[in-house]
Design an enzyme around this catalytic site. Sequence first.
Site, short mmCIF file in Angstrom:
data_model
loop_
_atom_site.label_atom_id
_atom_site.label_comp_id
_atom_site.label_asym_id
_atom_site.label_seq_id
_atom_site.Cartn_x
_atom_site.Cartn_y
_atom_site.Cartn_z
N GLU A 194 -3.88 1.74 -7.40
CA GLU A 194 -4.27 2.88 -6.57
C GLU A 194 -3.35 4.07 -6.86
O GLU A 194 -2.26 4.17 -6.26
CB GLU A 194 -4.15 2.52 -5.09
N GLY B 1 -7.12 9.21 -0.49
CA GLY B 1 -7.22 9.88 0.81
C GLY B 1 -7.64 11.33 0.73
O GLY B 1 -7.98 11.86 -0.33
N HIS C 241 0.87 -1.19 0.00
CA HIS C 241 0.00 0.00 0.00
C HIS C 241 0.90 1.24 0.00
O HIS C 241 1.96 1.24 0.64
CB HIS C 241 -0.92 -0.01 1.23
P1 PGA Z 1 -9.49 6.19 0.09
O1 PGA Z 1 -8.28 5.20 0.36
O2 PGA Z 1 -10.63 5.38 -0.44
O3 PGA Z 1 -9.79 6.81 1.42
O4 PGA Z 1 -9.00 7.22 -0.92
C1 PGA Z 1 -8.03 4.12 -0.48
C2 PGA Z 1 -6.81 3.38 -0.03
O5 PGA Z 1 -5.85 4.03 0.42
O6 PGA Z 1 -6.76 2.13 -0.05
#
Ligand code: PGA
Length: 253
Positions: free
Chosen positions: A163, A169, A93
């Site tokens: 991602e 975020g 991640h």
């Molecule tokens: P988010 O995070 O949906 O809050 O943007 C996704 C993630 O970091 O896996």
Amino acid sequence: MKLLIANWKMAPDTPVQAVALAKATAGIARTYKKGVTIVVCVPYVHIGHLAKATKTLLIGGQTVAATTTIASTGLISASMLRAVGCSYCIVGHSESRAQGETNETVQQQLHALLDKKIIPILCVGEKTRDTQGWYLSIIKDQIESALENVPKSTLKRLVIAYEPIWAIGEAADREATPGESLEMIIFIRKIIADLYDEKIAASITILYGGSVNETNGHTFIREGGADGLLVGRVSLEPKRFAKIADSLSKIEQ
Ligand code: PGA
């Protein structure tokens, strides 16, 4: 079947809150179980409580030790995750990479999980996009490095999550478009086809994650080429998370 992964990140604070959230999420998982598989990736300290409280919910970790040596203060091994009931675990991640996990660490973590028959959710993503397409080589490096020495036979037990860091975020620059997701997911399948073969590339599960919500979630599957979603913030709000599951359940298989 669509895969919907909740990434609770470093929340909630107490086991009581975690169990309540897990029970609500287990209810959502039951409602949509015909078309959607839900997995919750939670902080280590909650895993044991959740496994006891909800027998049906699939539980995952958020990272794992790259090593099996006991001299690893503060880390949690793949064997430990297995023993407390985890069947999935996030690796690579961007928030873990930001704490110092490198492509090499991610490769070792992936092997550690596969050895213990835990399904790795390998996260890849670029910090920024440029007009020349250099960001594509970041993703290529992340995938090629993570999959080094991973035999083809284990790939059906691997999930990849795209991602883009710029879309994750509260600090996200903006949401990604389904077109941007589609481009990257085609590219990821091409990398897998070059490393292995087209059949495995077509069958591997690839998710989209980054600012997914109840409005945009289904578009990353309908138009964005994803087989499922990795959801951060909104997974902590059961009503909104249920709407995502509902929208995925309406997509033709
Ligand atoms: P988010 O995070 O949906 O809050 O943007 C996704 C993630 O970091 O896996």
